[in-house]
Design a protein around this motif. Structure first.
Motif, mmCIF file in Angstrom:
data_model
loop_
_atom_site.group_PDB
_atom_site.id
_atom_site.type_symbol
_atom_site.label_atom_id
_atom_site.label_comp_id
_atom_site.label_asym_id
_atom_site.label_seq_id
_atom_site.Cartn_x
_atom_site.Cartn_y
_atom_site.Cartn_z
ATOM 1 N N VAL A 52 0.762 -1.285 -0.129
ATOM 2 C CA VAL A 52 -0.039 0.070 -0.045
ATOM 3 C C VAL A 52 0.574 1.346 -0.148
ATOM 4 N N GLY A 53 1.940 1.234 0.927
ATOM 5 C CA GLY A 53 2.895 2.486 0.895
ATOM 6 C C GLY A 53 3.477 2.530 -0.498
ATOM 7 N N SER A 54 3.879 1.525 -1.190
ATOM 8 C CA SER A 54 4.652 1.640 -2.402
ATOM 9 C C SER A 54 3.486 2.082 -3.599
ATOM 10 N N SER A 55 2.163 1.668 -3.529
ATOM 11 C CA SER A 55 1.363 1.942 -4.540
ATOM 12 C C SER A 55 0.743 3.263 -4.423
ATOM 13 N N VAL A 56 0.888 4.062 -3.499
ATOM 14 C CA VAL A 56 0.364 5.444 -3.358
ATOM 15 C C VAL A 56 1.189 6.307 -3.797
ATOM 16 N N ASP A 57 2.535 6.100 -3.890
ATOM 17 C CA ASP A 57 3.507 7.089 -4.198
ATOM 18 C C ASP A 57 3.174 7.686 -5.699
ATOM 19 N N TYR A 58 3.022 7.079 -6.587
ATOM 20 C CA TYR A 58 3.072 7.460 -7.833
ATOM 21 C C TYR A 58 1.911 8.337 -8.164
ATOM 22 N N CYS A 59 0.785 7.646 -7.779
ATOM 23 C CA CYS A 59 -0.764 8.378 -7.848
ATOM 24 C C CYS A 59 -0.746 9.770 -7.021
ATOM 25 N N LEU A 60 -0.063 9.584 -6.118
ATOM 26 C CA LEU A 60 -0.271 10.621 -5.266
ATOM 27 C C LEU A 60 0.578 11.924 -5.704
ATOM 28 N N ALA A 62 8.943 -5.613 -7.341
ATOM 29 C CA ALA A 62 9.006 -5.239 -8.908
ATOM 30 C C ALA A 62 7.755 -5.484 -9.573
ATOM 31 N N ILE A 63 7.056 -6.379 -9.272
ATOM 32 C CA ILE A 63 5.639 -6.396 -9.877
ATOM 33 C C ILE A 63 4.697 -5.284 -9.274
ATOM 34 N N ASN A 64 4.812 -5.015 -8.014
ATOM 35 C CA ASN A 64 3.930 -3.805 -7.571
ATOM 36 C C ASN A 64 4.537 -2.518 -8.245
ATOM 37 N N THR A 65 5.763 -2.320 -8.403
ATOM 38 C CA THR A 65 6.138 -1.098 -8.901
ATOM 39 C C THR A 65 5.603 -1.002 -10.404
ATOM 40 N N ALA A 66 5.741 -2.041 -11.125
ATOM 41 C CA ALA A 66 5.492 -1.936 -12.485
ATOM 42 C C ALA A 66 3.723 -1.821 -12.641
ATOM 43 N N VAL A 67 2.983 -2.427 -11.895
ATOM 44 C CA VAL A 67 1.534 -2.508 -12.065
ATOM 45 C C VAL A 67 1.457 -1.124 -11.574
ATOM 46 N N SER A 68 1.911 -0.493 -10.400
ATOM 47 C CA SER A 68 1.640 1.003 -9.738
ATOM 48 C C SER A 68 1.952 2.033 -10.756
ATOM 49 N N ILE A 69 2.839 2.045 -11.560
ATOM 50 C CA ILE A 69 3.133 2.972 -12.663
ATOM 51 C C ILE A 69 2.134 2.967 -13.629
ATOM 52 N N LEU A 70 1.865 1.715 -14.046
ATOM 53 C CA LEU A 70 0.873 1.389 -15.109
ATOM 54 C C LEU A 70 -0.464 1.976 -14.693
ATOM 55 N N PHE A 71 -0.914 1.744 -13.559
ATOM 56 C CA PHE A 71 -2.221 1.982 -13.130
ATOM 57 C C PHE A 71 -2.162 3.588 -12.965
ATOM 58 N N THR A 72 -1.277 4.120 -12.406
ATOM 59 C CA THR A 72 -0.979 5.482 -12.535
ATOM 60 C C THR A 72 -1.085 6.392 -13.707
ATOM 61 N N LEU A 73 -0.439 6.069 -14.756
ATOM 62 C CA LEU A 73 -0.136 6.767 -15.938
ATOM 63 C C LEU A 73 -1.726 6.210 -16.769
ATOM 64 N N VAL A 74 -2.127 5.243 -16.495
ATOM 65 C CA VAL A 74 -3.418 4.819 -17.298
ATOM 66 C C VAL A 74 -4.869 5.177 -16.383
ATOM 67 N N MET A 75 -4.830 4.221 -15.458
ATOM 68 C CA MET A 75 -5.975 4.183 -14.660
ATOM 69 C C MET A 75 -6.334 5.517 -13.946
ATOM 70 N N THR A 76 -5.340 5.804 -12.996
ATOM 71 C CA THR A 76 -5.483 7.134 -12.333
ATOM 72 C C THR A 76 -5.815 8.449 -13.276
ATOM 73 N N THR A 77 -4.745 8.711 -14.467
ATOM 74 C CA THR A 77 -5.101 9.590 -15.417
ATOM 75 C C THR A 77 -6.492 9.674 -15.952
ATOM 76 N N ALA A 78 -7.137 8.283 -16.388
ATOM 77 C CA ALA A 78 -8.383 8.364 -16.802
ATOM 78 C C ALA A 78 -9.391 8.758 -15.782
ATOM 79 N N LEU A 79 -9.142 8.132 -14.469
ATOM 80 C CA LEU A 79 -10.228 8.480 -13.521
ATOM 81 C C LEU A 79 -10.173 10.112 -13.168
ATOM 82 N N LEU A 80 -9.039 10.568 -13.164
ATOM 83 C CA LEU A 80 -8.899 12.119 -12.844
ATOM 84 C C LEU A 80 -9.562 12.650 -14.069
ATOM 85 N N ALA A 81 -9.383 12.385 -15.372
ATOM 86 C CA ALA A 81 -10.104 13.175 -16.470
ATOM 87 C C ALA A 81 -11.312 12.767 -16.506
#
Length: 1284
Positions: free
Chosen positions: A1144-1152, A1217-1236
Motif C-alpha cells: 500500500v505504501g509503495s502503491s500510493v506514491d505515484y498516484c499521489l 518489482a511486480i508492484n512497481t510495474a503495476v503501480s506505474i501502469l495504473f498511475t499513468l493509465v487508470m489514475t489519469t483516466a479517473l481524474l479526467a
C-alpha cells in the motif's frame, strides 16, 4: 500585479494561508484575516531565510558538509564506542515469544536446562544411563520405606503387591548399578565392544562435535543408493574427508578401540555410516567393519548383517524394509573429539576450542560442494557448517546490492542528463540516510540485533530514495523561470518537499505497521525500514536543494562564459501574471514541451527528460484521456476479476522455503522432515562398535567376486563357482616415468615387463597398475579404445588412450586396441581416463575422477570413463583385489533375524507437562530470541505422590490414542528399568504402562525436575503422528486435536487435582504458529497501512473526488498484484504476507504525485470536461518524467534480488518489482483516466481545509477504534481461538 505578489502565484494551491494573505492584501478580510496573515508572514520569513541559506554558495557548501559529517560522526561513535550490532540469521528469530505455544515450550526448556544443563537429552550423560531415572527411583524407594515404617504390623500390603514382588524389587535395586555399568555390553542380541571408562587423560576422546552427511540417489528412475557405483562414490567422499591434513588434530579417538592393538591409540574413529559394513578392512587376519577397506564387500550380505541391529534404520529412509533393502538416501556422520591438543579438558577454554574447530570444519564446505555426481547428490551440514553456509549465503546475496547500486548509478546519471554532480549528491544523500537510520535503530531505540529481513533494505531504499531525488530535480528544473533564485528555492522546497513528505510518510507508515508484529524479525524489519525511509526523506530534503543551487550557479556561470544570451530549457514552465488576478484556480504552472526561447535561463540540461516527457504526452496521456471512459470500464472489470483471484489464493501447503530448492541448505531442511530428530545421537551405531572383528576364514565371498583366499596366495577360492570367461581377455599394464620431465608420463603395454627407466605404478592415489579388457567385442564390451604412441615432437616416447582414431598428422599411430563397456556390467569396475592439456600431453587411467582431473574439458575421444571386466584368472601382485572384496559376513549360518524398526523421532514430539505454570519474562525486557528466555513459574500445589495414579491413568489414555500417538511412541517415564517395577507399588493404575520402542542406548524424552528431595514437575513425551513436513495451516488441526483431547482428559480429574493445570507443548507448535501469526499480522499490517494511507491522502487532498481515484488505484494495484501471485502459482505464506504488507505504501506514491500535478496544473479552458482533460494532460507532463524515472530505478534496484539464494529476498524482490510495474501502469493509465473522468474541474481549497480534513479523519478513526473495542468485548470470541 506588483512584484511582491508574484511569488504567491507559484505556491501550491492547497496552502490555504497564502489565500488568506492575498485576501488581506485585497482588503477582503477583516482583523482575523490580518492575524492569519501575520502567521503567514512569519512562515514566509522562515522560508525566505532557508532560501537565502541555500542560494548563498558558501552556506550551501556548509549545509552539504554538515549533512555529510553528522551521519559519519554518529556512525563512527556507534561502531567505536557502542555494543557491536549482532546479525541474527537464525530461524528462531521468527518465533513468537509472546504466544502461549512459545511460552509453554520455553518454560519446559528452561526447566530442563536448570535440571540437566542442556536441552539435548542424549548429551546429559555420556555413559548411557539416565540420572533422572536414578534420582526418581531413589526418591520413590525412600517414599515406600517411609510408608512401610509408618504402616502397623499386620496391615495388608498395597493392592496388587506380593512379598515375592517386594523381594524381587530389592534385588533389582541392589543390582541396578551393576546393570548400568554393563548396559552397553550387549545391544539387542548383537555383540558389541565393552566400554572402557576413563577421564580426560586422553585427547579427543569425547565426541563433542559432528558433521552430517546425506547422500541422495539421483540420475535415474531406480533411485537406490545401494548400487556399486554409488557406494564407491560415497566411500571416496568419506575417505577424502579423512585425508584432510588437519583431520588427525580434531578427529574423535574413542576409548573403546584402544584395546584393539591393530588399530592403535592414535586411531581416528571412522564415519558413523553403513559403509563400515560395506567396506570392511583386514588387519592381523581379522576383518574390521570400519569402512576403511579399499574394496566393496557383498552388498546384500553386509546389509543383512547391519539390519539385525535397530540402529540400521537410523541411516536410511522410512521406506526401507528388511524384505526390500532399498533406500533413496544414506546418512553418515563424522564425529570430532575434545579436548583438543593444548587443552586439558572440555572445560578448558571451551570457546577457544569451539573456535578452532569451527575454523577447521568450515574448510570442508568447498570440498564437499564439488563431490556430487550425476548419480549421487552430496548434502552436508552440522551446526558449524550449516551456520557458516547460511552466513556466507547471506553475505553473497548482500553483494548483489553492489550490482544494484552500480546499475542505479548509471541510470541516475543518464536521467539527470549526465550530471555527475547531481548523481553523486543524490546517491550520497541516500547512503548517509542509511547510516543515520542505523544509528537511530541501534543507539536510540536500543535494538541490538539486525535481522535477516533487514538485508532487503539495501535494495529497496535505493528505489525509494531515488524517487525523492527525481522529484526535487524535476521541481527545481520546472521552476527555472521563476524570477529570483530565492523564490525558485521556496517553490522547490514547498512543492517537492510536501509531495515527497506525504509519499515518504505513507511508505514509512506501511513499514511501521509491521513494527506491531509479534514476530521479532518482522518487528525489527518494520522499524528499520520506517527509520530508513524517514531519514532518506529528511536527508534528501536537506542536501538536494543545496546541491541543486550550487549546480544551478555553476551552470549559469558556465552559460555566461560560453554564449552571449541564455538558451531555453527543453522543459519550461512559466506563469501568466494577469491570469491569477481574477481566478483563484488559475493555471499555476503551465507545462509545455516547446516554451518560448526568450524565457529560459539554463543551458543543455534536461535533454533526456524532454524526450521522455514528449513520449509520455504523445503515447500515454493523450490516448488515455481520449479513451478515458473505456479505460474506466475496463478498470472496473479488472478490479472484479482481481478480487475473484484473491479469493482463490490458498494458504501455504508446505513448510516455509528459506533457500532455493536445489541448494544444499534447503535440501537438508526438506530432508529433516523425513529423518530422525537432531536430538538423537548415533555416534556408536556403526559396525566398528556394533560388531566384533570377524575371522577372515569365517566369511565366504559372494559369487562372482574376484577374491583369493588369504592363506594361499595364487590359489583361487574354491567357493567362487561363477567366473568370467577368459577367452580373448587381455591385461593392459600401466607404467610411469618421472625422470627428466616435469609431468609424469604413462606407458600402456600388453607385456608385463617394463624397460628401464619405466617403473610399475604403485597402488593408491587413484593409480591403476593394470586392468582387464577384451581383445575383441564380447557382449556389451563393444566400445573400442585405442592406445596411440608418438615419437615425434618430444625426446620421450608418449602414449595416449583414445576412443577415436589416432591423429596421424601429429605423429600419433595406433599400437593396439581393446574393448570395454560404456555402462555398468556384472563383474566390472569403472575406470576414468583423461589427457593432460600441457605438453607432452600424457594420458592417464585412474580409479576416480579426482585422479584424472588433468583436463577441464568435456568428455571426448581423449577423456571419459569406461567399465573394464574383472578377471577370474590368477591376478598378479599388483592387480590382486583385497582380501575383503566381496566378503559376505552372512554366509554359512546367516546373520540372524532383522531388527524391528524403532521410533527415530520422525514425528513431532509432544510433551505433556505438569507442575509448571508458565514462564516469567517480567525481568527480561528484551523480547529477542537471542536474549534471556526468562524464569520458570512452578506450581506450588503439585505433589507427585498424590497424583501418581492420575498420571499413570493419563499416560495410558494418551498413549492408547492411535490418532495422535504412534505405536510405541509413549515415553511417560525417564529411562531406567527399575521405575516400571517401583511405580506399581505406589498405585495400581501404574501397572502395565506403555513401553516406548526406542533405539538401544537411546534415552527416553520423559523427564522430571527435582530439587531438595522434591519433584517440582514432570514431563511425559509422546511421538505424535504429525508429519513435520506439512504446512503450518494443515498442522494446526493436529494441534487442536491434541489440545481438545488433553483438555477432555484433564476435565475428568477431580477439581482439587493440580494436574488440571497441565498443558501440552511441542517445538513444532512454535513453528506452525510462527507462520500462522506471521501471515495474520502481515494482513493486519496491510489493513493498517491502507487506513493510514487513506487518512494521509484525505488530509493531503481535502477533496473526495481526489481521494476516490487514489483509493481505487491503490485497491486496483493490490488486487492485481495478488492476482498475479495466484496466476504464478504462489501460495500465501509468511514471506508473501510480509511482502504484501508494504504494497500500500509503495502503491500510493505515484498516484499521489500525479494528483499533485493535477492540482498544480490549474485550468485554462471554460468547459468543465475540457478542464478535467487539460488538468490530466498537464499532470502527466508535469510529474510523468519523475515518476517513470523513479519506477524504472525501483525495478532495476530489485532485479538483483531475483538472483538471491535466500527465498524471502527473492520473493520480496519479485513482489516489489511486480508492484512497481503495476503501480506505474495504473498511475499513468487508470489514475489519469479517473481524474479526467471524475476529478474536480475547479479546485478551491477553503481556509483551514487541511485542519478540517484532519479532524474528520481523526473522528472516523476514533469511531472505528470504538467499534472494534466494543465488538471485541461484546461479540463471542470463539473466532480468536485460531491464533491463541
Amino acid at each position: 500585479m506588483d512584484s511582491e505578489d508574484e511569488p504567491l502565484l507559484l505556491q501550491a494551491p492547497w496552502d490555504f494561508g497564502e489565500y488568506e494573505e492575498q485576501g488581506e492584501e485585497d482588503g477582503k478580510e477583516g482583523g482575523g484575516a490580518a492575524g492569519a496573515g501575520g502567521v503567514e508572514q512569519s512562515c514566509g520569513g522562515v522560508w525566505r531565510a532557508v532560501a537565502r541559506v541555500y542560494t548563498c554558495p558558501w552556506a550551501s557548501g556548509v549545509a552539504l558538509v554538515s549533512g555529510f559529517l553528522l551521519p559519519l560522526a554518529l556512525s563512527a561513535y556507534m561502531f567505536l564506542y557502542c555494543e557491536p550490532l549482532d546479525i541474527d540469521l537464525s530461524y528462531s528469530a521468527f518465533e513468537v515469544r509472546s504466544h502461549s505455544s512459545a511460552e509453554r515450550f520455553d518454560a519446559l526448556t528452561i526447566a530442563l536446562k536448570s535440571q540437566l544443563g542442556a536441552w539435548d537429552r542424549h548429551r546429559r550423560d555420556a555413559e548411557g544411563f539416565d540420572l533422572d531415572a536414578n534420582a526418581l527411583r531413589d526418591l520413590l524407594l525412600l517414599k515406600l520405606n517411609r510408608q512401610g515404617k509408618e504402616s502397623p504390623k499386620g496391615e495388608s500390603e498395597p493392592p496388587g503387591i506380593s512379598e515375592k514382588e517386594r523381594r524381587k524389587l530389592e534385588v533389582t535395586d541392589m543390582h541396578e548399578d551393576r546393570r548400568n555399568d554393563k548396559r552397553e555390553q550387549r545391544l539387542d542380541s548383537g555383540p558389541v565392544r565393552k566400554r572402557r571408562f576413563t577421564g580426560y587423560s586422553y585427547l579427543q576422546t569425547q565426541a563433542l562435535w559432528r558433521m552430517e552427511l546425506v547422500f541422495v540417489a539421483q540420475g535415474d528412475g531406480d533411485n537406490n543408493i545401494f548400487t556399486p557405483e554409488r557406494l564407491r562414490t560415497i566411500h571416496h567422499v568419506e575417505r577424502l574427508l579423512m585425508q584432510h591434513p588437519q583431520f588427525q588434530q580434531f578427529c574423535w579417538k574413542p576409548l573403546e578401540v584402544l584395546g584393539d592393538l591393530p588399530l592403535g591409540p592414535s586411531y581416528c574413529a571412522p564415519p558413523s555410516s553403513l559403509l563400515s559394513y560395506l567396506f570392511p578392512s583386514e588387519r592381523g587376519g581379522k576383518v574390521y567393519f570400519d569402512g576403511m577397506g579399499p574394496d566393496l564387500a557383498d552388498i546384500h550380505g553386509a546389509l543383512s548383517l547391519a539390519v539385525t541391529h535397530p540402529q540400521f534404520y537410523w541411516y536410511v529412509d522410512e521406506k526401507l524394509t528388511p524384505d526390500s533393502l532399498r533406500s533413496s538416501l544414506l546418512r553418515s556422520e563424522i564425529y570430532f573429539g575434545a579436548p583438543l591438543p593444548g587443552f586439558y579438558s572440555l572445560q578448558d577454554r571451551p570457546l577457544e576450542q569451539r573456535r578452532q574447530f569451527r575454523d577447521f570444519v568450515v574448510q570442508y564446505a568447498d570440498i564437499l560442494a564439488r563431490q556430487s555426481t550425476s548419480k549421487v547428490k552430496v548434502l552436508y551440514g552440522g551446526t558449524e557448517l550449516f551456520d557458516d553456509e547460511v552466513r556466507r549465503t547471506f553475505y553473497s546475496d548482500m553483494l548483489l546490492a553492489l550490482v544494484s547500486g552500480a546499475c542505479i548509478t548509471i541510470l541516475v546519471y543518464i536521467l539527470t542528463s549526465f550530471s555527475v554532480f547531481l548523481t553523486f549528491f543524490g546517491l550520497a544523500s541516500i547512503g548517509l540516510s542509511c547510516l543515520m537510520a542505523l544509528f537511530l535503530y541501534h543507539v536510540v531505540f536500543g535494538v541490538k540485533y539486525l535481522g535477516i529481513l533487514n538485508g532487503v533494505a539495501a535494495f529497496v531504499i535505493i528505489g525509494i530514495g531515488v524517487d525523492d531525488v527525481f522529484v526535487f530535480i524535476s521541481m527545481f528544473r520546472q521552476a527555472a523561470h521563476v524570477p529570483g533564485a530565492e523564490q525558485r528555492v521556496i517553490h522547490t522546497l514547498k512543492t517537492a518537499g510536501r509531495a515527497t513528505f506525504f509519499t515518504s510518510f505513507t511508505t514509512a507508515a506501511a513499514y511501521a505497521a509491521n513494527a506491531f508484529s509479534q514476530i521479532p524479525a518482522v518487528h525489527d524489519f518494520g522499524l528499520f525500514m520506517s527509520l530508513i525511509v524517514s531519514c532518506c526523506w529528511l536527508w534528501v530534503s536537506i542536501l538536494m536543494p543545496a546541491a541543486l543551487c550550487i549546480w544551478n550557479q555553476y551552470q549559469a556561470a558556465h552559460a555566461n562564459h560560453s554564449i552571449d544570451h541564455p538558451t531555453h530549457n527543453p522543459i519550461a514552465c512559466w506563469f501568466d501574471p494577469g491570469l491569477h488576478d481574477s481566478e483563484v484556480d488559475a493555471a499555476l504552472l503551465s507545462v509545455s514541451v516547446e516554451p518560448p526561447p526568450a524565457e529560459s535561463t539554463e543551458v543543455g540540461v534536461g535533454v533526456v527528460s524532454a524526450r521522455l516527457q514528449r513520449a509520455l504526452t504523445r503515447w500515454v496521456a493523450e490516448p488515455v484521456v481520449e479513451k478515458r471512459r473505456t479505460i474506466v470500464v475496463l478498470f472496473m472489470l479488472l478490479l472484479l476479476a482481481s478480487a475473484c483471484c484473491c479469493s482463490l489464493l490458498r494458504p501455504a501447503s508446505h513448510a516455509p522455503v528459506l533457500f532455493h530448492r536445489d541448494t544444499n541448505l534447503q535440501r537438508l531442511l526438506d530432508l529433516r522432515s523425513n529423518l530422525s530428530a537432531q536430538g538423537i545421537s548415533c555416534h556408536m551405531c556403526s559396525g566398528v562398535f556394533m560388531e566384533r572383528p570377524h575371522s577372515l576364514q569365517s566369511g565366504i565371498r559372494s559369487a562372482g567376486a574376484p577374491v583369493w583366499k588369504h592363506a594361499g596366495p595364487g590359489r583361487p577360492d574354491a567357493s567362487n563357482t561363477t567366473r568370467t570367461g577368459t577367452d580373448g581377455l587381455l591385461t593392459v599394464y600401466v607404467s610411469e616415468l618421472e625422470a627428466d620431465v616435469t609431468i609424469t608420463l604413462y606407458r600402456y603395454s600388453l607385456n608385463a615387463s617394463m624397460p628401464a627407466p619405466w617403473t610399475a605404478l604403485t597402488p593408491g592415489h587413484g593409480n591403476v597398475p593394470a586392468f582387464k579388457a577384451y581383445g575383441s567385442r564380447h557382449g556389451n564390451f563393444s566400445a573400442q579404445l585405442t592406445v596411440c604412441v608418438s615419437h615425434a615432437y618430444h625426446p620421450r616416447t608418449r602414449w595416449m588412450l583414445s576412443s577415436g582414431s589416432c591423429d596421424l598428422r601429429h605423429g600419433w599411430r595406433s599400437e593396439f586396441s581393446f574393448f570395454v563397456a560404456l555402462s555398468e556390467q556384472k563383474n566390472s569396475r569403472k575406470l576414468y581416463f583423461a589427457q593432460n592439456t600441457v605438453s607432452p600431453y600424457p594420458s592417464r587411467v585412474c580409479e576416480g575422477p579426482p585422479g584424472c582431473m588433468i583436463s577441464s574439458g568435456p568428455d571426448g575421444p581423449a577423456q571419459g570413463c569406461f567399465y573394464a571386466p574383472l578377471s577370474a584368472g590368477r591376478p598378479t601382485a599388483s592387480t590382486r583385489s583385497s582380501t575383503t572384496s566381496g566378503f559376505n559376513p552372512c554366509s554359512g549360518g546367516g546373520c540372524g533375524e532383522p531388527a524391528v524398526r524403532p521410533l527415530v523421532d520422525t514425528g513431532a514430539m509432544v510433551f505433556v507437562v505438569f507442575g509448571i505454570l508458565g514462564v516469567n519474562r517480567t525481568q527480561h525486557a528484551d523480547n529477542h530470541v537471542i536474549g534471556d528466555l526468562g524464569s520458570v513459574v512452578y506450581d506450588p500445589d503439585f505433589d507427585l505422590f498424590n497424583e501418581i495414579g492420575h498420571l499413570c491413568q493419563l499416560c495410558k489414555a494418551i498413549g492408547a490414542n492411535a490418532k495422535l500417538v504412534k505405536p510405541g511412541g509413549a515415553q511417560c517415564l525417564p529411562s531406567g528399568n527399575s521405575l516400571t517395577s517401583i511405580l506399581p507399588l505406589l498405585h495400581p493404575e501404574c501397572h502395565s504402562l506403555p513401553e516406548p520402542n526406542l533405539l538401544p542406548g537411546q534415552l527416553s524424552h520423559g523427564a522430571v525436575g527435582m530439587q531438595g528431595g522434591r519433584v517440582h514437575w514432570i514431563s511425559m513425551a509422546f511421538e505424535s503422528t504429525t508429519y513435520k513436513g506439512k504446512s503450518s495451516f494443515q498442522t494446526h488441526s493436529d494441534f487442536l486435536q491434541w489440545e481438545s483431547f488433553l483438555q477432555e482428559q484433564l476435565a475428568s480429574l477431580p477439581q482439587t487435582s493440580a494436574l488440571r493445570r497441565g498443558f501440552q507443548t511441542c517445538q513444532h507448535w512454535k513453528q506452525i504458529f510462527m507462520e500462522i501469526i506471521g501471515v495474520e499480522s502481515a494482513l493486519y499490517s496491510l489493513l493498517l497501512s491502507l487506513a493510514i494511507c487513506i487518512a494521509s491522502v484525505a488530509v493531503f487532498t481535502a477533496h473526495p473526488l481526489l481521494l476516490l481515484p487514489i483509493l481505487l488505484s491503490i485497491l486496483g494495484v493490490v488486487g492485481l498484484v495478488v492476482a498475479v501471485m495466484y496466476w504464478l502459482g504462489w501460495e500465501m505464506g509468511a514471506v508473501e504476507a510480509i511482502s504484501l504488507s508494504i504494497l500500500v505504501g509503495s502503491s500510493v506514491d505515484y498516484c499521489l504525485h500525479l494528483v499533485e500535478g493535477y492540482l498544480l496544473a490549474g485550468d485554462v479552458a471554460t468547459d468543465l470536461s475540457a478542464k478535467r482533460q487539460q488538468r490530466s494532460l498537464d499532470a502527466v507532463s508535469h510529474v510523468g518524467v519523475a515518476i517513470v524515472s523513479s519506477a524504472v530505478t525501483t525495478v532495476i534496484s530489485t532485479v538483483p534480488l531475483f538472483f538471491c539464494v535466500i527465498v524471502p529476498f527473492s520473493k520480496f524482490g519479485q513482489i516489489v518489482a511486480i508492484n512497481t510495474a503495476v503501480s506505474i501502469l495504473f498511475t499513468l493509465v487508470m489514475t489519469t483516466a479517473l481524474l479526467a473522468t471524475m476529478g474536480p474541474p475547479e479546485f478551491r481549497r477553503p481556509p483551514r481545509a487541511v485542519l478540517k480534513a484532519s479532524l474528520a479523519v481523526f473522528a472516523v478513526g476514533a469511531c472505528v477504534v470504538l467499534l472494534w473495542w466494543t465488538g471485541s468485548h461484546l461479540v463471542p470470541r470463539s473466532w480468536s481461538s485460531f491464533i491463541t
